[in-house]
Scaffold this active site. Sequence first.
Site, PDB file in Angstrom:
ATOM      1  N   SER A 125      -4.886   0.419 -14.158  1.00 37.36           N
ATOM      2  CA  SER A 125      -5.856  -0.282 -13.096  1.00 37.36           C
ATOM      3  C   SER A 125      -7.429   0.388 -13.276  1.00 37.36           C
ATOM      4  O   SER A 125      -8.270  -0.106 -12.822  1.00 37.36           O
ATOM      5  CB  SER A 125      -5.439   0.079 -11.765  1.00 37.36           C
ATOM      6  N   LYS A 168      -5.918   1.199  -1.653  1.00 34.33           N
ATOM      7  CA  LYS A 168      -7.296   1.754  -2.269  1.00 34.33           C
ATOM      8  C   LYS A 168      -8.400   1.065  -1.601  1.00 34.33           C
ATOM      9  O   LYS A 168      -9.505   1.584  -1.554  1.00 34.33           O
ATOM     10  CB  LYS A 168      -7.218   0.488  -3.709  1.00 34.33           C
TER      11      LYS A 168
END
Length: 825
Positions: free
Chosen positions: A715, A758
């Site tokens: 990511s 996140k």
Amino acid sequence: MSKNKKYDFLNIDETSDPVISFVSGDINESEIHVDPKDLQDDLPILALRNTVIFPGTSQPIAVARTKSLRLIRSLNKKKGRYVGLICQKDAETEDPALEDLHSVGVIGEILRVIEFPGEESITVIFQGKDRFDVKEATQVKPYLRARFSIRDTIPAPINDKEYNLLLESIFDLSMQILRMYGEPPKELVQRLNSIVKSPLLVNFCCTNLPVSGAEKQELLNIDNERDRAYRLVMILNREVQMMEMKMNIQMKTREELNQQQKEYFLQQQIKTIQDELGGNPQQADIDAFRIRAHQKKWSENIAETVEKEISKLERLHPQSPDYSTQFSYIQTVLDLPWNECTRDNFNLKNAQRTLDRDHFGLEKVKERIIEHLAVLKLKGDLKSPIICLYGPPGVGKTSLGKSIAEALNRKYVRVSFGGLHDESEIRGHRRTYIGAMPGRIIQNIQKAGSSNPVFVLDEIDKIGNDFRGDPSSALLEVLDPEQNFAFHDNYLNIDYDLSKVLFIATANNISTISQPLLDRMELIDVNGYIIEEKIEIARRHLIPKQLENHGLKADAIDIPKKTIEKIIEDYTRESGVRALDKKLAQLMRKVALKVATKAEYSKTLEVSDLQDYLGAPIFTKDAYQGNEYAGVVTGLAWTAVGGEILFIETSLSKGKGGKLTLTGKLGDVMKESAMLAMEYIRSHNEYIGIPYEVLENWNVHIHVPEGAIPKDGPSAGITMVTSLASAFTQRKVRANLAMTGEMTLRGKVLPVGGIREKILAAKRAGIKEIILSKDNKKDIDEIKELYLKGLKFHFVSDIKEVLDIALLKEKVKDPLDLSIEDTKN
């Protein structure tokens, strides 16, 4: 008795005693032989069944066959005292001819004939004389006569020590055999003692041997006296050994029989005493089992099986080791709730209130349970689904099971599978093993007392496997709604219906769960809490619980929201609230000490007082560090305890070849992302505005801070590209911007997971804008507006879009001199 004068060849007084012993009729060795004058050319032959007479011995013979009776009654006084005695080859032959007899016999002298009134047979006592060989028959009817020849015997040498030892051995073995039958008669012992050193001992023992006629005939056929003695010793030794074995067997069986008889009598006495006291407790238990079995709601097949097991128990002795095993098995079967279910509460509003009261948030899980109740209410029957709650620790996955059980009005059971290795813990042990018991599934169903409890399978992702089996494979049957209606436990050995059980599995990381097991469960993601939710959870649940646990009243301490928020930010770093609960417990202990010692303290806990109660702050808030440096970009990462922000730093140094260095304890996937980013920069240098000569003459170093913490995953791909582009162009990165997304070599931006965590991390750090893949827009749409407040999202599909958004045209104040001319120098 008939007159003996009928047998005129006998010189016996009518008043003589007819009872003659086996050992009567002492004879000298010289008297064994018959004077040939007293014999005719042929002898009347008397066939014997399994009887062999040896020279020098006396033997009573029962005569009953017609031919034999005619022979005895036809004898005269002068030469009628002698008869040829020969054993038949086959004792079953009723009318034997000469060829049916053995070839060697003994001349027998008639000593006495005994006849009792009313009996068809007579008893004749013979004394053995010489051995003879049969030649040919001279007469067949009315009885058999045959020519013969006297058979010579080879005597043992005079004073032969070996032969004398053989005679002593025969005497000892004979006495040993006699003693095995009891105390021998004195007359018999005296007779043996009188002939102990005579060859007559051999013949006497041969006559009275308890062996077959064939073996006696074999001894009779031996001409050499020493050889006959050797053969007799061998037979006597064998018989002694056989008798000893028989006696040992008899002793053992007699002892066993005596013990059984003793136990039987004792049991009968116990039974009598128990009857006097009110009955047999074993029978009372069996009767109670039958009553309970009759009351169970099970099928006919199971009822028949259980009745067989109870009958088996009834036949077992209470002192038998199998009795307790069988007793425990039946007790376990009867304790199970066969088709006994609690009634579900279909009040959906009450269920919603119960779930909201016990847990703040967790909207997906609550919605799923309410849906399940709605279907049950409409249909009335439904195979319970298998729900798997997965998420970070401390978010309330396990405690949610209790709330669901209360909402459904069901019993609650929980099993922790953490570290479970043995397959028999799921399926149970077979009854043949010592200490066998059912598996944990059946044990907890028994403990719940109903067939439809809420069953929490805790830490299902931490099941191990080794040589004892694979428990996760054993769970496949348990967690499959199409199979668990007939779950087979090895201990029960009877199928049990688990289809009504509502299984709720919990896991932290579903990647460690086998794929077949995952396919059987409905996965529900239980995400971490934002600060606002943690504050509410602390106020509604944690603080009242800790006040009660520490014996404090509700007004002992007041903790404002700002103080709770400070505790969350500076003293915990987690997605759940477990660490927050521990910190509140630590705080309550300080308060309890002050209350117990009656010390003065402020009942309102301010932020400034936290250091006195909890010490110095443990964590510093992940804060955005600004955009004053080129090559520093903020990324978003997922961890087991929630989301985090991380910084990707890129530094350039002069050097030939454009070497790439990576540091920060990066995993293989993250290293590959860095190499992909560097290759993308090289292949798109003109679009980004980087001269190719610069790439060749400057080395690149990419670092991810907090180097002691392992980091991995794809990511950070777009974050690394942005960091490299910013470093090479010295352009600033947009302020308060973070990003996450995987990249491809062509520059495509791919979606990533953990979006909710996140976003929470970005909000904690003060981030205002986030770059995501367009495919992650669906994840944003599922997040509540509360979590998204104050954030701006950029959804991209290509790296060029990321660079256009992230990089400003403005450069840093003191940019690196990346001129081509300078690098050439």
